[in-house]
Design a protein around this motif. Structure first.
Motif, PDB file in Angstrom:
ATOM      1  N   LEU A 291      38.476  32.851  30.712  1.00 37.13           N
ATOM      2  CA  LEU A 291      39.235  31.912  31.236  1.00 37.13           C
ATOM      3  C   LEU A 291      40.582  31.961  30.850  1.00 37.13           C
ATOM      4  O   LEU A 291      41.029  32.594  30.029  1.00 37.13           O
ATOM      5  CB  LEU A 291      38.668  30.676  30.766  1.00 37.13           C
ATOM      6  CG  LEU A 291      37.327  30.018  31.226  1.00 37.13           C
ATOM      7  CD1 LEU A 291      36.841  28.968  30.011  1.00 37.13           C
ATOM      8  CD2 LEU A 291      37.400  29.650  32.716  1.00 37.13           C
ATOM      9  N   GLN A 292      41.526  31.217  31.625  1.00 33.33           N
ATOM     10  CA  GLN A 292      42.850  31.345  31.425  1.00 33.33           C
ATOM     11  C   GLN A 292      42.825  29.782  30.224  1.00 33.33           C
ATOM     12  O   GLN A 292      42.952  28.873  30.668  1.00 33.33           O
ATOM     13  CB  GLN A 292      43.817  30.952  32.456  1.00 33.33           C
ATOM     14  CG  GLN A 292      45.163  31.021  31.861  1.00 33.33           C
ATOM     15  CD  GLN A 292      46.039  30.548  33.310  1.00 33.33           C
ATOM     16  OE1 GLN A 292      45.625  30.816  34.585  1.00 33.33           O
ATOM     17  NE2 GLN A 292      47.177  30.260  33.016  1.00 33.33           N
ATOM     18  N   LEU A 293      42.959  30.404  28.700  1.00 34.49           N
ATOM     19  CA  LEU A 293      42.858  29.539  28.045  1.00 34.49           C
ATOM     20  C   LEU A 293      44.310  29.377  27.106  1.00 34.49           C
ATOM     21  O   LEU A 293      44.716  30.411  26.977  1.00 34.49           O
ATOM     22  CB  LEU A 293      41.845  29.889  26.858  1.00 34.49           C
ATOM     23  CG  LEU A 293      40.267  29.577  27.312  1.00 34.49           C
ATOM     24  CD1 LEU A 293      39.339  30.199  26.102  1.00 34.49           C
ATOM     25  CD2 LEU A 293      39.939  28.131  27.388  1.00 34.49           C
ATOM     26  N   THR A 294      44.380  27.946  26.790  1.00 36.53           N
ATOM     27  CA  THR A 294      45.558  27.604  26.057  1.00 36.53           C
ATOM     28  C   THR A 294      44.637  26.937  24.962  1.00 36.53           C
ATOM     29  O   THR A 294      44.186  25.972  25.207  1.00 36.53           O
ATOM     30  CB  THR A 294      46.560  26.994  26.680  1.00 36.53           C
ATOM     31  OG1 THR A 294      47.304  27.778  27.683  1.00 36.53           O
ATOM     32  CG2 THR A 294      47.929  26.488  25.592  1.00 36.53           C
TER      33      THR A 294
ATOM     34  N   ALA B 241      51.115  21.737  35.322  1.00 41.41           N
ATOM     35  CA  ALA B 241      50.279  21.604  36.466  1.00 41.41           C
ATOM     36  C   ALA B 241      50.676  20.240  37.298  1.00 41.41           C
ATOM     37  O   ALA B 241      51.200  19.266  36.884  1.00 41.41           O
ATOM     38  CB  ALA B 241      48.661  21.411  35.944  1.00 41.41           C
TER      39      ALA B 241
ATOM     40  N   THR C  79      38.770  28.588  40.987  1.00 39.66           N
ATOM     41  CA  THR C  79      39.087  29.445  39.917  1.00 39.66           C
ATOM     42  C   THR C  79      40.529  29.518  39.536  1.00 39.66           C
ATOM     43  O   THR C  79      40.976  30.125  38.598  1.00 39.66           O
ATOM     44  CB  THR C  79      38.910  30.758  40.158  1.00 39.66           C
ATOM     45  OG1 THR C  79      39.531  31.445  41.252  1.00 39.66           O
ATOM     46  CG2 THR C  79      37.314  31.304  40.480  1.00 39.66           C
ATOM     47  N   ASN C  80      41.416  28.837  40.285  1.00 39.34           N
ATOM     48  CA  ASN C  80      42.989  28.759  39.861  1.00 39.34           C
ATOM     49  C   ASN C  80      43.336  27.502  38.859  1.00 39.34           C
ATOM     50  O   ASN C  80      43.539  26.535  39.318  1.00 39.34           O
ATOM     51  CB  ASN C  80      43.791  28.614  41.333  1.00 39.34           C
ATOM     52  CG  ASN C  80      45.110  28.612  40.974  1.00 39.34           C
ATOM     53  OD1 ASN C  80      45.391  29.132  39.996  1.00 39.34           O
ATOM     54  ND2 ASN C  80      45.882  27.940  42.149  1.00 39.34           N
ATOM     55  N   PHE C  81      42.634  27.690  37.813  1.00 43.23           N
ATOM     56  CA  PHE C  81      42.977  26.856  36.728  1.00 43.23           C
ATOM     57  C   PHE C  81      43.239  27.294  35.308  1.00 43.23           C
ATOM     58  O   PHE C  81      42.768  28.236  35.166  1.00 43.23           O
ATOM     59  CB  PHE C  81      41.848  25.523  36.670  1.00 43.23           C
ATOM     60  CG  PHE C  81      40.359  26.072  36.154  1.00 43.23           C
ATOM     61  CD1 PHE C  81      40.086  26.148  35.053  1.00 43.23           C
ATOM     62  CD2 PHE C  81      39.701  26.756  37.423  1.00 43.23           C
ATOM     63  CE1 PHE C  81      38.936  26.666  34.472  1.00 43.23           C
ATOM     64  CE2 PHE C  81      38.532  27.371  36.877  1.00 43.23           C
ATOM     65  CZ  PHE C  81      38.020  26.956  35.605  1.00 43.23           C
ATOM     66  N   GLU C  82      43.803  26.443  34.584  1.00 46.54           N
ATOM     67  CA  GLU C  82      44.099  26.870  33.187  1.00 46.54           C
ATOM     68  C   GLU C  82      43.194  25.634  32.343  1.00 46.54           C
ATOM     69  O   GLU C  82      43.382  24.474  32.804  1.00 46.54           O
ATOM     70  CB  GLU C  82      45.551  26.689  32.765  1.00 46.54           C
ATOM     71  CG  GLU C  82      45.702  26.844  31.270  1.00 46.54           C
ATOM     72  CD  GLU C  82      47.186  26.505  30.984  1.00 46.54           C
ATOM     73  OE1 GLU C  82      47.602  27.226  29.840  1.00 46.54           O
ATOM     74  OE2 GLU C  82      47.956  25.880  31.674  1.00 46.54           O
ATOM     75  N   VAL C  83      42.567  26.121  31.161  1.00 40.48           N
ATOM     76  CA  VAL C  83      41.909  25.201  30.317  1.00 40.48           C
ATOM     77  C   VAL C  83      42.662  24.857  28.992  1.00 40.48           C
ATOM     78  O   VAL C  83      43.209  26.102  28.485  1.00 40.48           O
ATOM     79  CB  VAL C  83      40.651  26.006  29.924  1.00 40.48           C
ATOM     80  CG1 VAL C  83      39.888  24.828  28.836  1.00 40.48           C
ATOM     81  CG2 VAL C  83      39.784  25.930  30.955  1.00 40.48           C
ATOM     82  N   ILE C  84      43.269  23.925  28.661  1.00 42.77           N
ATOM     83  CA  ILE C  84      43.861  23.456  27.422  1.00 42.77           C
ATOM     84  C   ILE C  84      43.030  22.764  26.589  1.00 42.77           C
ATOM     85  O   ILE C  84      42.570  21.654  27.110  1.00 42.77           O
ATOM     86  CB  ILE C  84      45.102  22.787  27.793  1.00 42.77           C
ATOM     87  CG1 ILE C  84      46.373  23.556  28.780  1.00 42.77           C
ATOM     88  CG2 ILE C  84      46.023  22.306  26.387  1.00 42.77           C
ATOM     89  CD1 ILE C  84      47.357  22.585  29.277  1.00 42.77           C
TER      90      ILE C  84
ATOM     91  N   SER D 107      51.258  21.283  29.858  1.00 45.67           N
ATOM     92  CA  SER D 107      51.243  22.022  31.372  1.00 45.67           C
ATOM     93  C   SER D 107      52.241  21.344  32.429  1.00 45.67           C
ATOM     94  O   SER D 107      52.693  20.455  32.012  1.00 45.67           O
ATOM     95  CB  SER D 107      49.788  21.456  31.697  1.00 45.67           C
ATOM     96  OG  SER D 107      49.601  22.055  33.125  1.00 45.67           O
TER      97      SER D 107
END
Length: 182
Positions: A45-48, A70, A22-27, A68
């Protein structure tokens, strides 16, 4: 990247909500007309989300990477479906093989057999930017996707060749499977 596929994208984002890692961002680089900003409010979700006026796949991927900080980039398509361990399986591959790239498998028909040559781990001869995890170091060393391949299908292959020539290890990962709805 997405372009006029909110029905598909809804299922994609639900699949990402169910990931066991679960440690992710969606761009999302949304190129849709009309752009539906409120669509994204329904997801946990962590969304950008960025609207991109120019309809261009490689530009969208490059813009998302540049947004990002990342260490890993897991590239995905808006017309895909994955199981809950998809991200975990990509990360395990990178870790186990000490690789810089994990190239997942793609099938286009529900229940279709994955070709025998993709059913085991091996040094990969392909990159499918609809299902690949790439370490930041690869982009830092060889650059981003080449925009001369906009509206063409060889952007993946050209990037993969540059990565290979630079000595980056790319593993074909049969455990990171996606259904590509095309």
């Amino acid at each position: 990247p997405t372009l006029n596929r909110y029905d598909y994208l809804k299922e994609v984002l639900h699949d990402l909500e169910k990931q066991d890692y679960t440690n992710f961002e969606v761009i999302i680089m949304d190129q849709s007309e009309p752009f539906q900003e409120l669509f994204y409010k329904q997801f946990s979700l962590q969304l950008t989300v960025k609207y991109q006026q120019e309809k261009a796949l490689w530009l969208a991927r490059n813009n998302a990477i540049q947004l990002s900080d990342a260490h890993y980039f897991l590239l995905f398509d808006d017309d895909s479906r994955v199981e809950k361990d998809w991200i975990t399986n990509h990360l395990k591959c990178i870790d186990f093989f000490k690789a810089e790239i994990s190239s997942g498998t793609s099938i286009s028909v529900v229940g279709a057999k994955v070709p025998d040559s993709y059913r085991y781990f091996k040094v990969s001869e392909q990159i499918d930017t609809g299902n690949v995890l790439i370490k930041r170091a690869v982009f830092e060393h060889i650059g981003l996707f080449d925009r001369q391949f906009e509206k063409q299908r060889m952007g993946d292959g050209e990037f993969g060749l540059r990565a290979y020539l630079a000595g980056f290890l790319n593993i074909s990962n049969p455990t990171a499977e996606r259904l590509h709805l095309k």
